[in-house]
Design a protein around this motif. Structure first.
Motif, PDB file in Angstrom:
ATOM      1  N   ARG A  41       0.841  -1.207   0.000  1.00 16.33           N
ATOM      2  CA  ARG A  41       0.000   0.000   0.000  1.00 16.33           C
ATOM      3  C   ARG A  41       0.872   1.253   0.000  1.00 16.33           C
ATOM      4  NH1 ARG A  41      -0.961   3.216   3.915  1.00 16.33           N
ATOM      5  NH2 ARG A  41      -0.522   1.748   5.590  1.00 16.33           N
ATOM      6  N   GLN A  44       2.532   1.774  -3.315  1.00 15.44           N
ATOM      7  CA  GLN A  44       1.565   2.258  -4.303  1.00 15.44           C
ATOM      8  C   GLN A  44       1.235   3.733  -4.061  1.00 15.44           C
ATOM      9  OE1 GLN A  44      -2.427   1.066  -4.070  1.00 15.44           O
ATOM     10  NE2 GLN A  44      -2.843   1.687  -6.168  1.00 15.44           N
ATOM     11  N   THR A  73       5.632  -8.325  -7.049  1.00 13.32           N
ATOM     12  CA  THR A  73       6.227  -7.148  -7.707  1.00 13.32           C
ATOM     13  C   THR A  73       7.324  -7.511  -8.712  1.00 13.32           C
ATOM     14  OG1 THR A  73       8.007  -6.857  -6.095  1.00 13.32           O
ATOM     15  CG2 THR A  73       5.887  -5.821  -5.577  1.00 13.32           C
TER      16      THR A  73
END
Ligand code: FE
Length: 232
Positions: A41, A44, A73
């Protein structure tokens, strides 16, 4: 440089997020499996691309998030030379460097807590000490190939020889502290100040600490980059 200290309350573990704000590339040091969603999170929200997960050592108290983060990722997993983790993409040696844009990371072998442990000096100003030097303490040396003499040598010869104003960021803290400096630890760390090698070894052999709750599952899982074995 973007530098963030993240905390896992269940195991008192610090994870470090370091990024180059120009290229938006990021590295996570000692991620925790239970905190992968938090880490994703933040990556991002800050618009960062995770390039590397870096371990200071094979942990006994928590399961690494590096395997999960790599799956999601595509980042590379880097572990210290001699660590039993065949799943890693790269093994880093003492003195070896990782360059990621303007972020420069140098590995400093700091054995003692385990026999394959690295501290990481970031841009010459921040040292991530893993479970070698803690704030007013140090990592334990009583299991997992620990060696008190090696710990004393690592801290006094490799870390205490860094400039006094180098910021010290440990792998854990159990008392609510977050950052110190090399100069401060040389003066005030009760495990080292006023101790010689023999008295330190003596002190460490009398700590009588209980084993970490997760040691039986964490060590084998971390040797597989955090993959927990599925029992039949
Ligand atoms: Fe540890």
């Amino acid at each position: 440089m973007l530098f963030r200290q993240l905390f896992d309350e269940a195991t008192w573990t610090y994870t470090y997020l370091i990024a180059d704000p120009e290229t938006n590339e990021a590295i996570l040091v000692d991620p925790v499996a239970e905190q992968v969603e938090r880490d994703l999170r933040i990556l991002q929200e800050l618009g960062l691309t995770l390039r590397y997960c870096l371990e200071t050592h094979i942990h006994a108290d928590h399961i690494t998030g590096s395997g999960k983060l790599r799956e999601i990722t595509g980042c590379q997993s880097i572990v210290p030379a001699n660590a039993k983790a065949a799943c890693a993409d790269r093994f880093i040696q003492d003195g070896e460097q990782v360059q990621m844009g303007s972020v420069h990371i140098e590995a400093i072998a700091t054995l003692g807590h385990t026999d394959s442990h690295m501290a990481y000096l970031i841009n010459g100003t921040h040292v991530l000490t893993g479970d070698s030097l803690f704030i007013r303490g140090c990592g334990r040396t009583d299991f997992q190939s620990g060696d008190s003499g090696a710990m004393f040598d690592s801290v006094t010869e490799r870390l205490f020889t860094l400039p006094d104003d180098t910021l010290v960021y440990p792998g854990h803290d159990y008392k609510g502290e977050t950052v110190s400096t090399i100069g401060e630890e040389k003066q005030w760390n009760p495990r080292f100040a006023g101790h010689n090698r023999d008295s330190f070894i003596d002190l460490m052999s009398n700590l009588k600490l209980p084993n970490p709750k997760k040691i039986m599952e964490a060590v084998p899982a971390n040797e597989r980059c955090g993959k927990v074995a599925v029992s039949a």
